[in-house]
Every structure is written in C-alpha cells, then in structure tokens.
Design an enzyme around this catalytic site. Structure first.
Site, short mmCIF file in Angstrom:
data_model
loop_
_atom_site.label_atom_id
_atom_site.label_comp_id
_atom_site.label_asym_id
_atom_site.label_seq_id
_atom_site.Cartn_x
_atom_site.Cartn_y
_atom_site.Cartn_z
N HIS A 308 0.84 -1.21 0.00
CA HIS A 308 0.00 0.00 0.00
C HIS A 308 0.87 1.25 0.00
CE1 HIS A 308 -0.01 1.56 4.24
NE2 HIS A 308 0.19 0.31 4.59
N ASP A 320 5.53 2.83 7.27
CA ASP A 320 4.17 2.34 6.99
C ASP A 320 3.50 3.23 5.94
OD1 ASP A 320 1.73 1.06 7.09
OD2 ASP A 320 1.09 2.07 8.92
N GLU A 356 -5.56 1.87 1.88
CA GLU A 356 -5.35 0.79 2.84
C GLU A 356 -5.66 1.25 4.25
OE1 GLU A 356 -3.05 -1.81 5.70
OE2 GLU A 356 -3.03 0.35 5.39
N GLU A 357 -5.22 2.45 4.59
CA GLU A 357 -5.37 2.93 5.96
C GLU A 357 -6.83 3.21 6.32
OE1 GLU A 357 -3.11 2.62 7.94
OE2 GLU A 357 -1.16 2.99 7.06
N ASP A 385 4.04 -5.07 3.75
CA ASP A 385 3.51 -3.94 4.51
C ASP A 385 4.37 -3.75 5.76
OD1 ASP A 385 2.02 -2.00 5.74
OD2 ASP A 385 0.14 -3.12 5.74
N HIS A 483 1.97 5.21 12.82
CA HIS A 483 0.83 6.12 12.64
C HIS A 483 1.04 7.46 13.34
CE1 HIS A 483 -2.42 3.05 11.23
NE2 HIS A 483 -1.33 3.06 10.47
#
Length: 541
Positions: A308, A320, A356-357, A385, A483
């Site tokens: 992603h 990420d 994706e998120e 990922d 994140h």
C-alpha cells in the site's frame, strides 16, 4: 504439462473493471504487449497438482536468477525511493494519505520510475466514504469529575455516529472475574431491563463492535463505551487502549473504546454518570491503485505483488508503508533489467494500493473487479507492509496455520516455505505472523487466492523471546512512530530493510519462474475465517 487456457482474451477493461489510463498518465501500451490496459485478468484454471511438490525455485538454474536480482536490488536504491516519498509528504502537508496531494505526488513518482523501467503503469480509480472525526470528549461527570485523555485513555471508534450525551452508565453482561470470557452486548437479550437513555458499558469479546453498538442502540442506549477484555492473549493486546471500527457506515449512537483498567473502574463505581461527545461525519475520497505488468509471462498465471502506497493523515508514512512500496518498486525496476532464459513463466503484476489505511479499500476494490477467469488466473498474492521497523522482527505470514491455527488458501503454505527457506539460507531467523486481516492480502484470501508476505512489526510490543532472536529492546514497540508524525525517513532500520528487500526480490523472481501448481486445481480448502479480527489497522471485534 500444466493446462493452459484458451488464447482468446477477455479484456480487463471490460471484464474486470480496470479502466484505461487517463490522459495525463501518458501510458501508451506497446504493440503486442499484454499490459494491464488490455490483457486478461487471468483466464482459465491454473492447473492441477498440489503444494506437495518440490519447492518453487529449486533446480533449473532458478536460484541463479534470484541471486542476480538480489544483487541489483540495493538498499541504496530502496532508500532513494523513500527519500522521494518523504519529499512528497514534505511538500504536501506532511502526509501521503489517500485523496490528498501527497498521495498524488507519491503516485506520480511511482509511475515515473515504472515508465523509465519500461512498464506501462495504469491507474485504477475508486471512490469511498472516509470517516472524519472533528471532536471527541469522554469524561466522568459524577460522582467524581474527571476528563479522560483522547488517544491514551479513550479512542473514538471509527465510523462512530455523532452525538453529545450525558447520562448514567449501565454495564451490560460484563465478566471481570476468572478468564474474563465475554459476549457482552452480542445478543439482544443482554439488554433486558436496560434503562433507556443510559450509556451502555460493554466488554470486548466474541462478536464485532458493530454488533454490540447496534444492539445497544436498539435497546435504547444513548451512547456506547466498549472496554478491552482484560485477558492475556499472545500477540494481542487485550488490556490496553481499544482502537476499533464499527464498519463502513456511521453508527446510530456515539461510541468510544477504552482500556480494561478504566472499564473495570467505571463498572465498579456506583451511580456513575458520564459524558460521551463525538463530532463525526464522512466525506467522499477519490483515490487510485497503480498497476503495472511484466511484458512476458503467462497472463493465466498472474503473480500479484502488492504494497500500500498511502500513509495515515498523521504523518509521512515512510515505514508504513513507504518501506514496502519502495522495496516492491525497486524489485519491479530491476526485474525489468534482469534477463531470464525464455522470459518469465508467469506474469507479474506490481500493485501499489490506495486507501489501505481506511480499511483496505484499494486492494478490496481490485479483487472485486476480477471476474471468475481473473480470480482463477491469479496464481498468488505477495504482500509487503512495513519492512523496515526500527525495533524489528522478521515476520512471515503463517500460511500453513501451524502457529496461529488460521490456514491460508491452498498454496499459502508453499509461499511461507519459500520465505522460510530463503532466510534460513542467509542465516537469518524468522517468526510467523497471523493472517488477521490487517493488510491487503485480506481481499485475496477471502476469494481463495494463496497469499503470503513479510512484516517487521507495528505498534505491538517486542517480546523477550523475540529480542533474543532478533535483537532490539523487549517491551518496546516494533515501531514507536507507527501512525505518528515521526514515521519519517529516520524511522527505518536500514539493515532489516536491506534484508527484507532481498527477500522480496527472491520471492518475486521465484514465483515468476515457477511451474508449480499452488492451488491444487483451484479447489483447495481454506480455514481462514470469513470475518477477521481487523479491518486494516483497526480492530473489528
């Protein structure tokens, strides 16, 4: 010999929903190429046989192809791609989230690099409703006034409906003793005698959060608080802050998640009154996947290699999942420069997923566009990922289910074995990770397509056993910047990024060249549950 489908093509643009490239992409397909624009998504049956044959990549000089490709896939070039993704974030609000200028800049960079390598990348557009949270409050009003801290003591559930409620808190069929097994709120009968207008306090366990909140609303609850279960489950935090999702539509009442400790304390406070306030809504996001095919290889046996491309809005998302995207991109670039005798056995489709998120939106959209021929002609999915976590572990998806009891579709065990054998040949230790639904493989294994891949860890805490295997610090997150705004170019462990990039290259060329029939004629059984524990990075139940 394996069975080959009829030569007549079913064009992807018509049969599988992948559109022609937009004019600003400059994607002119080369004459005679089977490109994403006009190739079959994968027709016919991938053949008979089973995973009990010799592992793909052995014999016929194929390990030599792996060595050639791995030498070309350098960490220097992977880091160069990460620098470009960091620059895309820096110039566009410090993030690369789907639907933002940062994502557009990231996509243009990927396309540019693919074109330079000789591919004809195509955008596959899609739209979806994204949850927006503009305000949140959770506090105890009485008997003791206390405001709780968002992100530490409570978290608004994704797709929580809006509302501002102050009311008494009523526990619903919770279990604070023994093994704390709980089906709190899973049945309408759990709410017998529930005081209409009160806030429902429920415990994690058994069913999805969506079911719990819907049942609470139907019983007259004005809001919902769901606390973590309080059990010890290896690899699963069932005591800390609960970050969950309620599906893809706003719930009828506001809902927040919290820790087991806070839930237990609230349940033990007589006459407690709380305030739950959520300001939320949805907005339409327009995003895209990027797809690029190798010019050689059987389109009836397509290896989909995906990562992603989007970040969360909170940061640039370099680990990420810039790391997986960069490793996948460099493998694609160098595969185009690596000559193999007779070309590739199987077509490789490199995919850079959007959304994706927000719940694996792009990859699920891709799979949903495949007709039966396209599904049958997808040999397998490789998913990468997060492959550069600072406090890393070298995780391989547990395709055979021997570690977590969730077996992927037939052939997933073969994929796991290829990775295990590769790392063992390099003298590197590995550990299994669960098919939990946290990443873009989910849409593939739901449709019985074999899947596998690599992961170096997210917000989970490294165990002492893992620290002994991989080094690093036990009790600390694999990625403390997961994140967050600090997931930048400095948030990548270059050693593991190098190791994982080599493993990506090895797996891609191995499955591009194999004649193995992974799926046992496409009829292999699977035991992966229909409902995963996660939808993307958020817990479902």
């Amino acid at each position: 010999m394996r069975t080959t489908a009829l030569a007549a093509a079913v064009f992807l643009t018509a049969a599988a929903g992948v559109p022609a490239a937009s004019a600003d992409n400059g994607n002119g397909a080369a004459d005679g190429q089977q490109s994403v624009r006009d190739a079959a998504a994968g027709k016919g049956n991938p053949g008979k046989g089973g995973p009990d044959k010799e592992s793909p990549g052995k014999g016929s000089g194929k390990p030599d192809a792996s060595e050639m490709l791995r030498k070309k896939v350098t960490v220097k070039n992977v880091l160069r791609h990460l620098d470009a993704l960091q620059a895309a974030a820096d110039a566009n609000g410090e993030n690369r989230a789907s639907g933002t200028p940062g994502y557009e800049a990231s996509g243009r960079y990927i396309e540019q690099q693919l074109r330079r390598a000789g591919y004809n990348p195509v955008r596959q557009p899609f739209s979806y409703d994204q949850f927006e949270l503009s305000g949140e409050t959770f506090e105890q009003v009485s008997p003791t006034a206390q405001a709780y801290v968002a992100g530490t003591e409570f978290s608004t559930m994704s797709y929580s409906g809006p509302g501002d409620v102050t009311a008494g808190l009523t526990a619903v069929d919770i279990n604070l003793g023994g093994n704390r097994a709980s089906s709190s709120g899973c049945e309408p009968e759990d709410f017998a005698g529930f005081p209409a207008g009160n806030v429902a306090l429920m415990q994690r366990g058994t069913c999805s959060f969506e079911i719990k909140v819907d049942n609470a609303a139907a019983a007259g609850a004005s809001a919902a608080v769901i606390f973590n279960q309080g059990t010890n489950v290896a690899g699963d935090d069932r005591t800390g802050l609960l970050n969950g999702t309620l599906g893809t539509e706003l719930s009828p009442i506001p809902a927040v998640g919290t820790t087991f400790a806070l839930g237990e304390a609230l349940a033990g406070t007589p006459g407690v009154v709380v305030r739950v306030s959520v300001e939320s809504g949805v907005r339409t996001i327009n995003s895209f996947n990027i797809l690029a095919d190798t010019p050689t290889g059987d389109a009836d046996r397509t290896v989909v290699v995906g990562a992603h491309l989007d970040s969360v809005p909170e940061g640039p998302g370099i680990n990420d999942n810039g790391s997986g995207s960069a490793a996948t991109l460099e493998t694609a670039v160098q595969l185009a420069k690596t000559k193999t005798k007779g070309g590739l056995e199987n077509r490789v489709r490199f995919a850079f997923w959007g959304g994706e998120e927000d719940g694996l939106v792009g990859s699920r959209h891709y799979v949903s566009t495949l007709d039966e021929a396209g599904l049958a002609g997808t040999l397998l999915n490789l998913n990468f990922d997060m492959v550069g976590s600072p406090n890393f572990a070298r995780f391989i998806y547990d395709g055979d289910g021997d570690a977590f009891g969730r077996t992927g579709p037939a052939g997933s065990d073969v994929i796991e074995g290829v990775f295990e054998e590769y790392f063992a040949s390099q003298g590197l230790t590995t550990a299994p990770t669960e098919f939990s639904g946290r990443s873009d493989y989910a849409g593939f294994i739901e449709r019985n397509i074999p899947a596998g891949g690599l992961f170096t860890g997210a917000e989970g805490l490294k165990t002492p056993e893992e620290a002994a295997l991989f080094g690093g610090v036990a009790g600390e997150p694999y990625d403390a910047c997961y994140h967050a705004d600090c997931d930048d170019i400095n948030n990548v462990n270059r050693t593991v990024l190098d190791q994982m990039s080599d493993a990506v290259a090895h797996a891609v060329v191995t499955f591009a060249l194999t004649e193995e029939e992974l799926r046992g004629g496409g009829q292999g059984a699977r035991s992966v549950p229909a409902e995963y524990d996660y939808r993307g990075h958020l817990l479902r139940k």
